[in-house]
Design a protein around this motif. Structure first.
Motif, PDB file in Angstrom:
ATOM      1  N   MET A   1      -1.286  17.685  39.473  1.00 16.73           N
ATOM      2  CA  MET A   1      -1.208  16.866  40.680  1.00 16.73           C
ATOM      3  C   MET A   1      -2.051  15.604  40.451  1.00 16.73           C
ATOM      4  SD  MET A   1      -1.489  19.713  43.739  1.00 16.73           S
ATOM      5  CE  MET A   1      -2.362  21.019  42.913  1.00 16.73           C
ATOM      6  N   TRP A  13       5.233  16.017  47.764  1.00 10.82           N
ATOM      7  CA  TRP A  13       5.373  17.436  47.399  1.00 10.82           C
ATOM      8  C   TRP A  13       6.790  17.732  46.945  1.00 10.82           C
ATOM      9  CZ3 TRP A  13       1.289  19.974  46.257  1.00 10.82           C
ATOM     10  CH2 TRP A  13       0.080  19.729  46.923  1.00 10.82           C
ATOM     11  N   TYR A  17       8.727  19.440  43.385  1.00 14.49           N
ATOM     12  CA  TYR A  17       9.742  20.491  43.270  1.00 14.49           C
ATOM     13  C   TYR A  17      10.992  19.955  42.580  1.00 14.49           C
ATOM     14  CZ  TYR A  17       6.825  23.598  45.956  1.00 14.49           C
ATOM     15  OH  TYR A  17       5.775  24.412  46.338  1.00 14.49           O
ATOM     16  N   TRP A  24       0.348  23.835  39.888  1.00  9.68           N
ATOM     17  CA  TRP A  24      -0.474  24.780  40.657  1.00  9.68           C
ATOM     18  C   TRP A  24       0.091  26.197  40.633  1.00  9.68           C
ATOM     19  CZ3 TRP A  24       2.557  20.916  42.932  1.00  9.68           C
ATOM     20  CH2 TRP A  24       3.720  21.377  43.554  1.00  9.68           C
ATOM     21  N   ASP A  25       1.352  26.339  40.216  1.00  5.30           N
ATOM     22  CA  ASP A  25       2.068  27.609  40.381  1.00  5.30           C
ATOM     23  C   ASP A  25       1.658  28.572  39.273  1.00  5.30           C
ATOM     24  OD1 ASP A  25       4.072  29.659  40.316  1.00  5.30           O
ATOM     25  OD2 ASP A  25       5.383  28.351  41.485  1.00  5.30           O
ATOM     26  N   GLY A  51       1.837  27.005  53.451  1.00  7.93           N
ATOM     27  CA  GLY A  51       1.927  26.283  52.179  1.00  7.93           C
ATOM     28  C   GLY A  51       2.249  27.256  51.061  1.00  7.93           C
ATOM     29  N   PHE A  73       6.714  23.090  54.084  1.00  7.86           N
ATOM     30  CA  PHE A  73       7.558  21.988  54.561  1.00  7.86           C
ATOM     31  C   PHE A  73       8.433  21.384  53.472  1.00  7.86           C
ATOM     32  CE2 PHE A  73       4.052  18.364  54.802  1.00  7.86           C
ATOM     33  CZ  PHE A  73       3.884  18.422  53.433  1.00  7.86           C
ATOM     34  N   SER A  74       8.290  21.820  52.222  1.00  7.77           N
ATOM     35  CA  SER A  74       9.134  21.274  51.143  1.00  7.77           C
ATOM     36  C   SER A  74      10.383  22.136  50.992  1.00  7.77           C
ATOM     37  CB  SER A  74       8.394  21.288  49.804  1.00  7.77           C
ATOM     38  OG  SER A  74       7.250  20.483  49.865  1.00  7.77           O
ATOM     39  N   ALA A  77      10.444  24.335  47.884  1.00  4.83           N
ATOM     40  CA  ALA A  77       9.695  25.596  47.932  1.00  4.83           C
ATOM     41  C   ALA A  77      10.487  26.641  48.711  1.00  4.83           C
ATOM     42  CB  ALA A  77       8.341  25.349  48.602  1.00  4.83           C
ATOM     43  N   ASN A  98       6.365  22.038  59.060  1.00  7.95           N
ATOM     44  CA  ASN A  98       4.971  21.637  58.902  1.00  7.95           C
ATOM     45  C   ASN A  98       4.086  22.721  59.517  1.00  7.95           C
ATOM     46  OD1 ASN A  98       2.435  20.431  59.107  1.00  7.95           O
ATOM     47  ND2 ASN A  98       3.305  18.409  59.474  1.00  7.95           N
ATOM     48  N   PHE A 100       1.167  22.648  60.580  1.00  7.52           N
ATOM     49  CA  PHE A 100       0.371  22.217  61.733  1.00  7.52           C
ATOM     50  C   PHE A 100       1.217  22.136  63.006  1.00  7.52           C
ATOM     51  CE2 PHE A 100      -1.661  20.451  57.901  1.00  7.52           C
ATOM     52  CZ  PHE A 100      -2.791  21.248  57.929  1.00  7.52           C
ATOM     53  N   ALA A 121      -4.687  21.551  49.137  1.00  5.52           N
ATOM     54  CA  ALA A 121      -3.517  20.678  49.012  1.00  5.52           C
ATOM     55  C   ALA A 121      -3.467  19.632  50.124  1.00  5.52           C
ATOM     56  CB  ALA A 121      -2.239  21.529  49.049  1.00  5.52           C
ATOM     57  N   ILE A 122      -3.991  20.000  51.283  1.00  2.00           N
ATOM     58  CA  ILE A 122      -3.980  19.055  52.414  1.00  2.00           C
ATOM     59  C   ILE A 122      -5.122  18.060  52.260  1.00  2.00           C
ATOM     60  CG2 ILE A 122      -2.852  20.663  53.987  1.00  2.00           C
ATOM     61  CD1 ILE A 122      -5.654  21.267  55.190  1.00  2.00           C
TER      62      ILE A 122
HETATM   63  C1  LIG Z   1      -0.459  23.289  45.826  1.00  2.00           C
HETATM   64  S1  LIG Z   1       1.010  23.905  46.530  1.00  2.00           S
HETATM   65  C2  LIG Z   1       0.622  25.640  46.630  1.00  2.00           C
HETATM   66  C3  LIG Z   1       1.822  26.512  46.767  1.00  2.00           C
HETATM   67  C4  LIG Z   1       1.501  28.019  46.739  1.00  2.00           C
HETATM   68  N1  LIG Z   1       0.544  28.385  47.747  1.00  2.00           N
HETATM   69  C5  LIG Z   1       1.018  28.413  45.375  1.00  2.00           C
HETATM   70  O1  LIG Z   1      -0.187  28.653  45.215  1.00  2.00           O
HETATM   71  O2  LIG Z   1       1.832  28.473  44.447  1.00  2.00           O
HETATM   72  C6  LIG Z   1       0.874  23.375  48.209  1.00  2.00           C
HETATM   73  C7  LIG Z   1       2.104  23.687  49.038  1.00  2.00           C
HETATM   74  O3  LIG Z   1       1.821  23.325  50.384  1.00  2.00           O
HETATM   75  C8  LIG Z   1       2.961  22.711  50.941  1.00  2.00           C
HETATM   76  N2  LIG Z   1       2.476  21.878  52.059  1.00  2.00           N
HETATM   77  C9  LIG Z   1       1.621  20.835  51.999  1.00  2.00           C
HETATM   78  N3  LIG Z   1       1.355  20.372  53.229  1.00  2.00           N
HETATM   79  C10 LIG Z   1       2.049  21.167  54.094  1.00  2.00           C
HETATM   80  C11 LIG Z   1       2.169  21.210  55.506  1.00  2.00           C
HETATM   81  N4  LIG Z   1       1.520  20.339  56.293  1.00  2.00           N
HETATM   82  N5  LIG Z   1       2.953  22.155  56.066  1.00  2.00           N
HETATM   83  C12 LIG Z   1       3.616  23.058  55.281  1.00  2.00           C
HETATM   84  N6  LIG Z   1       3.555  23.060  53.934  1.00  2.00           N
HETATM   85  C13 LIG Z   1       2.773  22.126  53.340  1.00  2.00           C
HETATM   86  C14 LIG Z   1       3.606  21.960  49.788  1.00  2.00           C
HETATM   87  O4  LIG Z   1       4.972  21.729  50.023  1.00  2.00           O
HETATM   88  C15 LIG Z   1       3.345  22.918  48.617  1.00  2.00           C
HETATM   89  O5  LIG Z   1       4.412  23.827  48.477  1.00  2.00           O
END
Ligand SMILES: C[S@@+](CC[C@H](N)C(=O)[O-])C[C@H]1O[C@@H](n2cnc3c(N)ncnc32)[C@H](O)[C@@H]1O
Length: 201
Positions: A1, A13, A17, A24-25, A51, A73-74, A77, A98, A100, A121-122
């Motif tokens: 990232m 994000w 994908y 991170w996966d 997430g 939200f992606s 994913a 999302n 939130f 990630a946020i």
């Molecule tokens: C670093 S990845 C981690 C994914 C998973 N938890 C893992 O460890 O493999 C962060 C994930 O959070 C999702 N994401 C980021 N902000 C988000 C939000 N506000 N609402 C929902 N998903 C979100 C991204 O789409 C991404 O799939």
């Protein structure tokens, strides 16, 4: 990232994908969650995973009797996870939204929330919203079991999380039951993850 001061947008994000660039996966459930389950420190119940990405934790826990709701939200994913659960006939709910923005039907519903590379990630400005959304979704006495990424580096994502960050953000709404470096992290995360167990006050 790559580094981005104010964090990633949905498009950022999604691009990861689209390009199959998922640094991170882990390709498997994070080993500390297996240990938590095998030691009965987490037990089946209604479980929220924000997430969730491709959802290794979602699949592992759903296959072990947890009633999982996964949120991301992606579309990259969510589509991947949905096709895995359909292909393997796993029962769980996958929400494409999302985190939130989860509505009041989720309030006080969950026994457990699993944190895995979502808090990092946020953007750090969203951390208070993370805490209030998680606190809203958990039942009183509900548990957050998480791995928080101590990158020790500036910028992100992934954004660094210190012990002080955890205490500062969670102490008001949660009892801190456990906070120490995880002993059985995946190789690439060794000594870089806080294993955190919080109970909602
Ligand atoms: C670093 S990845 C981690 C994914 C998973 N938890 C893992 O460890 O493999 C962060 C994930 O959070 C999702 N994401 C980021 N902000 C988000 C939000 N506000 N609402 C929902 N998903 C979100 C991204 O789409 C991404 O799939």
């Amino acid at each position: 990232m790559s580094e981005k001061k104010n964090g990633y947008s949905l498009e950022d994000w999604q691009r990861h994908y689209d390009e199959d660039d998922l640094g991170w996966d882990l390709g498997q459930v994070a080993p500390p969650f297996v240990k938590l389950f095998e030691s009965k420190l987490i037990v089946p119940g209604k479980t929220l995973i924000p997430g969730c990405g491709r959802g290794h934790e979602v699949i592992y826990l759903a296959e072990n009797g947890f009633e999982v709701t996964a949120v991301d939200f992606s579309s990259g994913a969510v589509n991947h996870l949905k096709s895995t659960v359909e292909g393997r006939n796993i029962k769980c709910e996958v929400l494409h939204m999302n985190f939130f923005g989860i509505d009041s039907t989720h309030d006080g519903v969950y026994d457990l929330l699993i944190e895995q590379t979502f808090f990092c990630a946020i953007s750090p400005e969203q951390r208070p919203s993370y805490v209030s959304t998680v606190a809203r979704a958990l039942k009183q006495g509900g548990m957050l079991a998480g791995l928080f990424y101590h990158t020790g580096e500036e910028g992100g994502p992934p954004f660094n999380t210190t012990r002080e960050d955890i205490l500062k953000h969670f102490s008001d709404s949660f009892e801190i039951k456990h906070l120490s470096k995880s002993k059985n992290s995946a190789e690439q995360r060794k000594n870089k993850e806080w294993l955190v167990i919080l109970v909602k006050k």
